[in-house]
Scaffold this motif. Sequence first.
Motif, PDB file in Angstrom:
ATOM      1  N   UNK A 149      11.778   4.229   3.289  1.00 12.31           N
ATOM      2  CA  UNK A 149      10.573   3.938   2.217  1.00 12.31           C
ATOM      3  C   UNK A 149       9.710   5.057   2.208  1.00 12.31           C
ATOM      4  N   UNK A 150       9.673   5.703   3.585  1.00 10.62           N
ATOM      5  CA  UNK A 150       8.401   6.947   3.726  1.00 10.62           C
ATOM      6  C   UNK A 150       9.016   8.038   2.686  1.00 10.62           C
ATOM      7  N   UNK A 151      10.559   8.328   2.726  1.00  9.99           N
ATOM      8  CA  UNK A 151      11.133   9.324   2.153  1.00  9.99           C
ATOM      9  C   UNK A 151      11.023   9.374   0.590  1.00  9.99           C
ATOM     10  N   UNK A 152      11.062   7.916   0.127  1.00 12.53           N
ATOM     11  CA  UNK A 152      11.292   7.720  -1.178  1.00 12.53           C
ATOM     12  C   UNK A 152       9.818   7.889  -1.961  1.00 12.53           C
ATOM     13  N   UNK A 153       8.792   7.281  -1.010  1.00 16.35           N
ATOM     14  CA  UNK A 153       7.700   7.569  -1.668  1.00 16.35           C
ATOM     15  C   UNK A 153       6.986   9.041  -1.433  1.00 16.35           C
ATOM     16  N   UNK A 172      -1.554  12.044   1.276  1.00 16.84           N
ATOM     17  CA  UNK A 172      -0.307  11.370   0.954  1.00 16.84           C
ATOM     18  C   UNK A 172       0.620  10.807   1.915  1.00 16.84           C
ATOM     19  N   UNK A 173       0.736  11.821   3.037  1.00 18.51           N
ATOM     20  CA  UNK A 173       1.489  11.615   4.226  1.00 18.51           C
ATOM     21  C   UNK A 173       0.983  10.477   5.028  1.00 18.51           C
ATOM     22  N   UNK A 174      -0.226  10.659   5.177  1.00 18.12           N
ATOM     23  CA  UNK A 174      -0.967   9.493   5.998  1.00 18.12           C
ATOM     24  C   UNK A 174      -0.800   8.118   5.494  1.00 18.12           C
ATOM     25  N   UNK A 175      -1.102   8.347   4.266  1.00 21.03           N
ATOM     26  CA  UNK A 175      -0.914   6.756   3.413  1.00 21.03           C
ATOM     27  C   UNK A 175       0.269   6.239   3.263  1.00 21.03           C
ATOM     28  N   UNK A 182       1.472   5.127   7.172  1.00 23.68           N
ATOM     29  CA  UNK A 182       0.806   3.903   7.188  1.00 23.68           C
ATOM     30  C   UNK A 182       1.659   2.705   6.822  1.00 23.68           C
ATOM     31  N   UNK A 183       1.930   2.862   5.381  1.00 26.10           N
ATOM     32  CA  UNK A 183       2.895   1.843   4.782  1.00 26.10           C
ATOM     33  C   UNK A 183       4.144   1.572   5.403  1.00 26.10           C
ATOM     34  N   UNK A 184       4.634   2.684   5.919  1.00 32.84           N
ATOM     35  CA  UNK A 184       6.119   2.398   6.552  1.00 32.84           C
ATOM     36  C   UNK A 184       5.788   1.923   8.185  1.00 32.84           C
TER      37      UNK A 184
END
Length: 602
Positions: free
Chosen positions: A339-343, A359-362, A365-367
């Motif tokens: 998920x992190x890699x795709x986003x 973008x990395x922090x957001x 956080x989602x992952x």
Amino acid sequence: MKISSWVLAISIFLCLLASGSFSIDNFHQAFPIVEPDPGHTKLRLAKEGLEAIERITTPISPVAVIGPYRSGKSFLLNQLLSLSCDEGFGVGHMRDTKTKGVWIWGTPIKMKFDGVETSVVYLDTEGFESIGKSNVYDDRIFALATVMSSVLIYNLPETIREADISRLSFAVELAEEFYGRVKGEEHAFEPAKLLWLIQRDFLQGKSVQEMVNEALRHVPNSDGDKDIDQVNQIRDSLAIMGDNSTAFSLPQPHLQRTKLCELGDGELDPVYVEKREQLKELVAALVRPKIVQGKTLNGKEFVAFLEQIIEALNKGEIPSTGSLVEVFNKGILERCLKLYNERMSWLRLPLFQESLLKAHEETREAAMQAFDEQHFGRNHVQKSVEKLDEEIAKIYKNFVLANEYQSSKLCEALYMRCEDQMDQLQVLRLPSMAKFNAGFLQCNQSFERECVGPSKAKYELRMMKMLGKSRSVFIKEYNNRLYNWLVAFSLVMVVVGRFIIKFFLVEIGAWLMFIFLETYTRMFWSAEALYYNPIWHVIVGSWETIVYSPVLDLDRWAIPICVVAALFILYWRCYGRRKYGSRWVLPMYNTHKGGSNRPRSD
């Protein structure tokens, strides 16, 4: 008429009885409270047995027996309740399991704890490891018994195996996890009192309590073996049980196991009967009211709690006992990393470092939130979170490197484009400071606008040096080239004014310009002194106005304009004078020294 009325009344009575609308009159029997669904993978409540629980108004204390199928759980419960097989829980002697789901004895045993009357109910559970069922179903039954009971009797035949410890550890993990999902992470899971009951104990030497303590003890692992680490992690997950663990053993009641229900106490092994009575006393000593969120539950509250737990168990995806919690969490961890890699892959690199970090922090956080919603095992969650954070940091480092590369690639391309543009401005056919400044500004603005990312600062320094050098070189060559152009231009205009268009004033003006340029440099020994003369500034200003403006760039259109002018002059010389005569605005040279109209002198 009277007969038909009686028939109608009896029919209505039978219909109501068949529909279950009447309440249960005889609670001195076993009732199912949880049943398997048709697929035998999930659980559902059995309304028939819930009435037996809901009528309890005092604090409730469930005692559940769990263990493998065909291990004598139902017979054990009948012995604890002093019931025969005919009136108590159903006991089977076939290969398949007799009990399906979870059953309750409808008549609670009244006991007092701290002066408060408590209803002790006994629960029989479906044995695990039987054929025709999934491991997930067994795990749900085990987890449900763990979370709903105040005393959990772990009924094992003969001895304790590593698989038994692993299954218990797994059930505790699941119970703790789903309890947290129902009641919230801030509420600690209240574990049941655990009673290890080893039946048909033929082992000599160590007591059963010593055997349990030894089985739960950490295995030395000085070499750091991963398999032993995994074994010790299983034991760590049972730490929540704390000092709530007790061990007890029961010898075999009789050699003829299939006839146990037909035998009375006088026919059973006297040692067994004595140990059975000790077990009753031990269970009575362990029993306490069920505590949820710091308070006891009556019958209706217990049913509501049971509904919440079953809904959570059925709703959530859970791992199987065959795979440890770490393995299941590893699958979730991989999905969260994906998920992190795709986003992050959706980003259009290069970006400024601040934008990439945001973008990395957001995305991180989602992952992390996705992992928090799906993971299992509070005891292992910290290690899994740290592992996820480490893997995300590695992926982010790759994105940082990719961003630096893309930024360097883009800024290098823009730098090369500006360098080429500056080189082109150095060799203009008609030198123009205004055009150079316009190109200089356009190049600088496009670089500032399009060059992004961490490499921008480095390339900005290179751009400043390159642009400064180009500007100094252009200024140095500009006056010299313009001087040479003006000298050549004055000579060309002398020829044009004299022989082509024959405008006298054009020739005079061209000669004046040539004389000024040549004599001034001779008088002051160098052309550089000319560049500070006000007249030169006027000439430069006029030149810049003619050569370059936002409307007309003479450097690009000089050749087409000269061609058009030459054609026009050629046309005028050949045809214009014949048609319109010699009507010039400015005085022109008269090439005729005599004329045809001059009178002859004889």
